[in-house]
Design an enzyme around this catalytic site. Structure first.
Site, PDB file in Angstrom:
ATOM      1  N   HIS A 304      -5.209   0.020   2.702  1.00 11.93           N
ATOM      2  CA  HIS A 304      -6.048   0.779   1.707  1.00 11.93           C
ATOM      3  C   HIS A 304      -6.142  -0.382   0.649  1.00 11.93           C
ATOM      4  CE1 HIS A 304      -5.947   4.308   3.969  1.00 11.93           C
ATOM      5  NE2 HIS A 304      -4.721   4.672   3.672  1.00 11.93           N
ATOM      6  N   VAL A 332      -1.250   4.816   0.197  1.00 15.23           N
ATOM      7  CA  VAL A 332      -0.486   4.030   0.931  1.00 15.23           C
ATOM      8  C   VAL A 332       0.924   4.679   1.587  1.00 15.23           C
ATOM      9  CG1 VAL A 332       0.744   1.750   1.029  1.00 15.23           C
ATOM     10  CG2 VAL A 332      -1.479   2.090  -0.096  1.00 15.23           C
TER      11      VAL A 332
END
Length: 436
Positions: A304, A332
């Protein structure tokens, strides 16, 4: 039942790429193998409450949410300070929703109070079923928050919840990605039953993540339908126009929950609300300001990468000017703690940024951190776990991160922090830090 199972599998494994909005394909991210999903069945009668959870709902009030399969059950909560003796009785509201072939039960929301701080209340929902109890947060220090993102409902999740429950706390904070239902609505029900033992006893305050969007091509265009129906937060009480962003106070801590997946540019409702909300904070009576958001603004993991950048560019200056103390994020699937930062540079007047998207989701861990490490990143580790923020007084707080280690919880990272409200160097002499 077999056809339903096939449909459930189709939803989870085929539709998820549309729903998670992840810019980085899973095959490019190194993840630890996930553990199996824990599906919790409904073992009560149709008229009994299930999926009970409580949340803060303005000064001296709590909202009790529960679901019944029987649509004739009243939206009523009886409560009192002694078990089996209910001095208060309040009627609330209810809702329900349809999602493709799924029809929800009756979702009850009952706001009760006024309540006394740091007090245990016993309550019963809908006039039936078991008695529950919750404790209201204290009105003064110390106050402790349990914090974990990307929770899901796997064996790792069960371990995380067990370890959180083993040590008391006052308020649970979840920065997005709750059930990982991803349009499979029975998984929302299972999640509600899984977290009920904790969520019915302490207020759970949540914000949305990408897995709450639940956009389904062609068939369902209303985003956040399940999330908004099931997890009603105190947005009206904090003068917000959306359940996707709101704020609340506990003791001397002002907590702001932001929405990564709704508009956040300077001309958006969320931006204007945040600006007004921060302006009301009196740092003499509320020394601490904490913010939660799903997609991290600072991240050195390959997973991400950069997904929170546009929101950071739009809103970071507001948080910096207000001297926000800490920003927590999820998304995350790892733990990472940064220094005080502003505009990609170390700054003693910026917030501490902490990523805690390590609750136990079905996708596994994000194990690939970028090297060499950024000098802004203090500690990073791809393990499941949870965090605790214990605010001691108006000046000091203690942060700790506890790594899951099979059945045990191990303290892996900790530090003391001081509220920026006490830092004379962070407040221009021409501006008072009494009111931001």
């Amino acid at each position: 039942m077999k056809l339903f199972g096939l449909f459930l599998g189709f939803i989870i494994f085929f539709a998820s790429p549309f729903l998670s909005q992840a810019d980085v394909p899973d095959q490019l991210i190194s993840r630890e193998p996930p553990r199996p999903i824990v599906f919790v069945p409904h073992d009560r009668s149709k008229c009994d409450p299930q999926q009970v959870h409580v949340s803060l709902a303005g000064k001296d009030h709590m909202r009790v949410t529960y679901i019944t399969e029987d649509k004739n059950v009243e939206s009523v909560v009886e409560y009192g300070k002694q078990t089996g003796k209910y001095d208060g009785k309040i009627t609330g509201e209810s809702t329900s929703y349809r999602y493709i072939f799924y029809s929800s039960g009756k979702i009850h929301h009952v706001k009760i109070g006024p309540l006394q701080p740091n007090t245990t209340y016993y309550y019963r929902c809908g006039g039936n079923g078991p008695e529950f109890s919750f404790k209201t947060p204290p009105s003064t220090y110390p106050v402790e928050f349990a914090i974990v993102g990307d929770l899901g409902q796997t064996e790792w999740t069960a371990a995380t919840l067990s370890q959180i429950k083993s040590q008391d706390y006052d308020v649970f904070l979840l920065p997005g990605d709750l059930s990982y239902a991803d349009t499979s609505q029975p998984l929302w029900d299972s999640f509600g039953r899984l977290v009920e033992p904790l969520a019915s006893q302490r207020p759970w305050m949540v914000t949305q993540g990408n897995h709450e969007v639940e956009f389904f091509p062609i068939l369902e265009h209303t985003t956040f339908k399940s999330y908004n129906a099931r997890w009603l937060m105190p947005y009206t009480e904090s003068l917000s126009n959306s359940n996707l962003y709101y704020s609340f106070d506990v003791a001397g801590v002002h907590t702001i929950m932001l929405g990564s997946y709704t508009d956040f540019d300077s001309d958006s409702d969320q931006y204007q609300w945040l600006q007004a909300d921060l302006a009301k904070v009196n740092r003499k009576t509320t020394p601490w300001v904490v913010v939660l958001v799903h997609a991290p603004w600072y991240n050195t993991n390959e997973a991400h990468e950069g997904e929170g950048e546009s929101m950071r560019e739009a809103m970071e200056s507001l948080l910096f000017s207000a001297r926000v103390d800490v920003v927590f994020a999820g998304h995350v699937h790892a733990y990472e703690r940064f220094k005080r930062v502003y505009n990609n540079k170390a700054d003693p007047c910026g917030p501490i940024y902490i990523t805690i998207g390590d609750g136990g989701n079905r996708e596994g861990l994000a194990t690939s951190f970028k090297n060499p490490p950024s000098p802004l990143s203090v500690y990073r580790e791809p393990s499941f776990g949870h965090g605790r923020l214990k605010v001691i007084d108006g000046k000091k707080a203690h942060w700790s991160w506890h790594r899951n280690n099979d059945s045990n919880s191990l303290l892996a990272d900790e530090f003391w922090l001081e509220s920026l409200s006490t830092s004379s160097s962070c407040w221009p002499s021409s501006r008072s830090n009494d009111v931001l």
